[in-house]
Scaffold this motif. Structure first.
Motif, PDB file in Angstrom:
ATOM      1  N   LYS A  11       2.863   3.799  -4.504  1.00 21.27           N
ATOM      2  CA  LYS A  11       1.863   2.754  -4.212  1.00 21.27           C
ATOM      3  C   LYS A  11       2.490   1.357  -4.159  1.00 21.27           C
ATOM      4  O   LYS A  11       2.048   0.506  -3.386  1.00 21.27           O
ATOM      5  CB  LYS A  11       0.736   2.804  -5.251  1.00 21.27           C
ATOM      6  N   ALA A  14       3.987   1.264  -0.751  1.00 25.45           N
ATOM      7  CA  ALA A  14       2.920   1.149   0.259  1.00 25.45           C
ATOM      8  C   ALA A  14       2.437  -0.297   0.359  1.00 25.45           C
ATOM      9  O   ALA A  14       2.278  -0.836   1.458  1.00 25.45           O
ATOM     10  CB  ALA A  14       1.755   2.068  -0.093  1.00 25.45           C
ATOM     11  N   THR A  15       2.219  -0.920  -0.779  1.00 24.40           N
ATOM     12  CA  THR A  15       1.705  -2.300  -0.798  1.00 24.40           C
ATOM     13  C   THR A  15       2.711  -3.249  -0.171  1.00 24.40           C
ATOM     14  O   THR A  15       2.354  -4.136   0.609  1.00 24.40           O
ATOM     15  CB  THR A  15       1.403  -2.728  -2.251  1.00 24.40           C
ATOM     16  N   TYR A  17       5.068  -2.416   1.942  1.00 23.89           N
ATOM     17  CA  TYR A  17       5.315  -2.027   3.335  1.00 23.89           C
ATOM     18  C   TYR A  17       4.494  -2.868   4.305  1.00 23.89           C
ATOM     19  O   TYR A  17       4.979  -3.281   5.350  1.00 23.89           O
ATOM     20  CB  TYR A  17       4.983  -0.542   3.532  1.00 23.89           C
ATOM     21  N   GLY A  18       3.257  -3.132   3.938  1.00 24.87           N
ATOM     22  CA  GLY A  18       2.373  -3.872   4.845  1.00 24.87           C
ATOM     23  C   GLY A  18       2.525  -5.379   4.748  1.00 24.87           C
ATOM     24  O   GLY A  18       1.893  -6.107   5.502  1.00 24.87           O
ATOM     25  N   ARG A  19       3.317  -5.869   3.782  1.00 23.15           N
ATOM     26  CA  ARG A  19       3.333  -7.306   3.518  1.00 23.15           C
ATOM     27  C   ARG A  19       4.712  -7.944   3.501  1.00 23.15           C
ATOM     28  O   ARG A  19       4.817  -9.159   3.507  1.00 23.15           O
ATOM     29  CB  ARG A  19       2.675  -7.560   2.142  1.00 23.15           C
TER      30      ARG A  19
ATOM     31  N   GLU B  82      -5.502   5.960   0.358  1.00 23.60           N
ATOM     32  CA  GLU B  82      -5.188   4.792  -0.458  1.00 23.60           C
ATOM     33  C   GLU B  82      -3.816   4.224  -0.049  1.00 23.60           C
ATOM     34  O   GLU B  82      -3.648   3.013   0.078  1.00 23.60           O
ATOM     35  CB  GLU B  82      -5.204   5.131  -1.950  1.00 23.60           C
ATOM     36  N   LEU B  83      -2.855   5.119   0.191  1.00 24.67           N
ATOM     37  CA  LEU B  83      -1.528   4.661   0.638  1.00 24.67           C
ATOM     38  C   LEU B  83      -1.622   3.948   1.986  1.00 24.67           C
ATOM     39  O   LEU B  83      -1.008   2.906   2.192  1.00 24.67           O
ATOM     40  CB  LEU B  83      -0.557   5.835   0.756  1.00 24.67           C
ATOM     41  N   LEU B  84      -2.408   4.518   2.889  1.00 22.31           N
ATOM     42  CA  LEU B  84      -2.537   3.907   4.222  1.00 22.31           C
ATOM     43  C   LEU B  84      -3.264   2.570   4.138  1.00 22.31           C
ATOM     44  O   LEU B  84      -2.898   1.612   4.812  1.00 22.31           O
ATOM     45  CB  LEU B  84      -3.255   4.865   5.177  1.00 22.31           C
ATOM     46  N   ARG B  85      -4.263   2.497   3.292  1.00 24.23           N
ATOM     47  CA  ARG B  85      -4.973   1.228   3.119  1.00 24.23           C
ATOM     48  C   ARG B  85      -4.049   0.179   2.521  1.00 24.23           C
ATOM     49  O   ARG B  85      -4.004  -0.957   2.981  1.00 24.23           O
ATOM     50  CB  ARG B  85      -6.194   1.414   2.214  1.00 24.23           C
ATOM     51  N   LEU B  86      -3.304   0.567   1.490  1.00 19.69           N
ATOM     52  CA  LEU B  86      -2.373  -0.375   0.851  1.00 19.69           C
ATOM     53  C   LEU B  86      -1.348  -0.883   1.858  1.00 19.69           C
ATOM     54  O   LEU B  86      -0.973  -2.049   1.850  1.00 19.69           O
ATOM     55  CB  LEU B  86      -1.652   0.288  -0.334  1.00 19.69           C
ATOM     56  N   SER B  87      -0.910   0.022   2.728  1.00 22.26           N
ATOM     57  CA  SER B  87       0.099  -0.378   3.712  1.00 22.26           C
ATOM     58  C   SER B  87      -0.556  -0.876   5.000  1.00 22.26           C
ATOM     59  O   SER B  87       0.129  -1.084   6.003  1.00 22.26           O
ATOM     60  CB  SER B  87       1.038   0.794   4.004  1.00 22.26           C
ATOM     61  N   LYS B  88      -1.875  -1.024   4.965  1.00 28.83           N
ATOM     62  CA  LYS B  88      -2.645  -1.574   6.107  1.00 28.83           C
ATOM     63  C   LYS B  88      -2.526  -0.737   7.373  1.00 28.83           C
ATOM     64  O   LYS B  88      -2.440  -1.274   8.476  1.00 28.83           O
ATOM     65  CB  LYS B  88      -2.189  -3.013   6.412  1.00 28.83           C
ATOM     66  N   GLU B  89      -2.487   0.582   7.209  1.00 29.69           N
ATOM     67  CA  GLU B  89      -2.297   1.449   8.375  1.00 29.69           C
ATOM     68  C   GLU B  89      -3.522   2.301   8.702  1.00 29.69           C
ATOM     69  O   GLU B  89      -3.407   3.326   9.353  1.00 29.69           O
ATOM     70  CB  GLU B  89      -1.083   2.365   8.168  1.00 29.69           C
TER      71      GLU B  89
END
Lengths: 93, 93
Positions: A11, A14-15, A17-19, B82-89
């Protein structure tokens, strides 16, 4: 140390990765972790060069900024894409 | 026992998620596991009711068929989303 054998580490990646960058305090609140627990997992991720921890002074306060590396991004992307492929749900770019 | 603190268990659930049923031997080959290792993780997943293990006799041979339960599917979907949301995917349905 198997990096993905921890829901918390996955997690964190993941966090990030998007930022690209996150403040320590943001990660802590977002993932509902204690200082000690987050520090523990960040050290493990730093050791394998998945993240960098950058100390800055902002308005007189010492802050930690966490940055995901290209290696970390690639590794997370490979992990999530393998899960999506296994579950037949396509991939992320 | 934290179910998602194991890359192998996550991959077992991912594989079952897209298929409902798998033969033991298929899972073993697909995920490149030994009999013992796969059995170990299947027992853990069975204990929390994420999968069912069904024994059948096919052409005189005993086979194990693994089925993911609704609870297991929901849990995997929540994890990956949850992983996809955290990584905005985005999310999977």
């Amino acid at each position: 140390m198997k990096i993905f054998n921890s829901e918390i580490r996955v997690k964190i990646l993941a966090t990030l990765y998007g930022r690209e960058f996150c403040e320590f305090s943001y990660l802590k609140e977002k993932l509902n972790l204690t200082d000690g627990n987050l520090e523990h997992h960040l050290k493990i991720l730093e050791k394998v060069n998945y993240i960098e921890i950058i100390k800055i002074i902002h308005k007189g306060k010492l802050k930690s900024i966490i940055k995901i590396t290209d290696k970390g991004k690639e590794s997370f992307r490979n992990y999530i894409n393998e899960l999506l492929r296994l579950s037949k749900e396509g991939v992320i770019k």
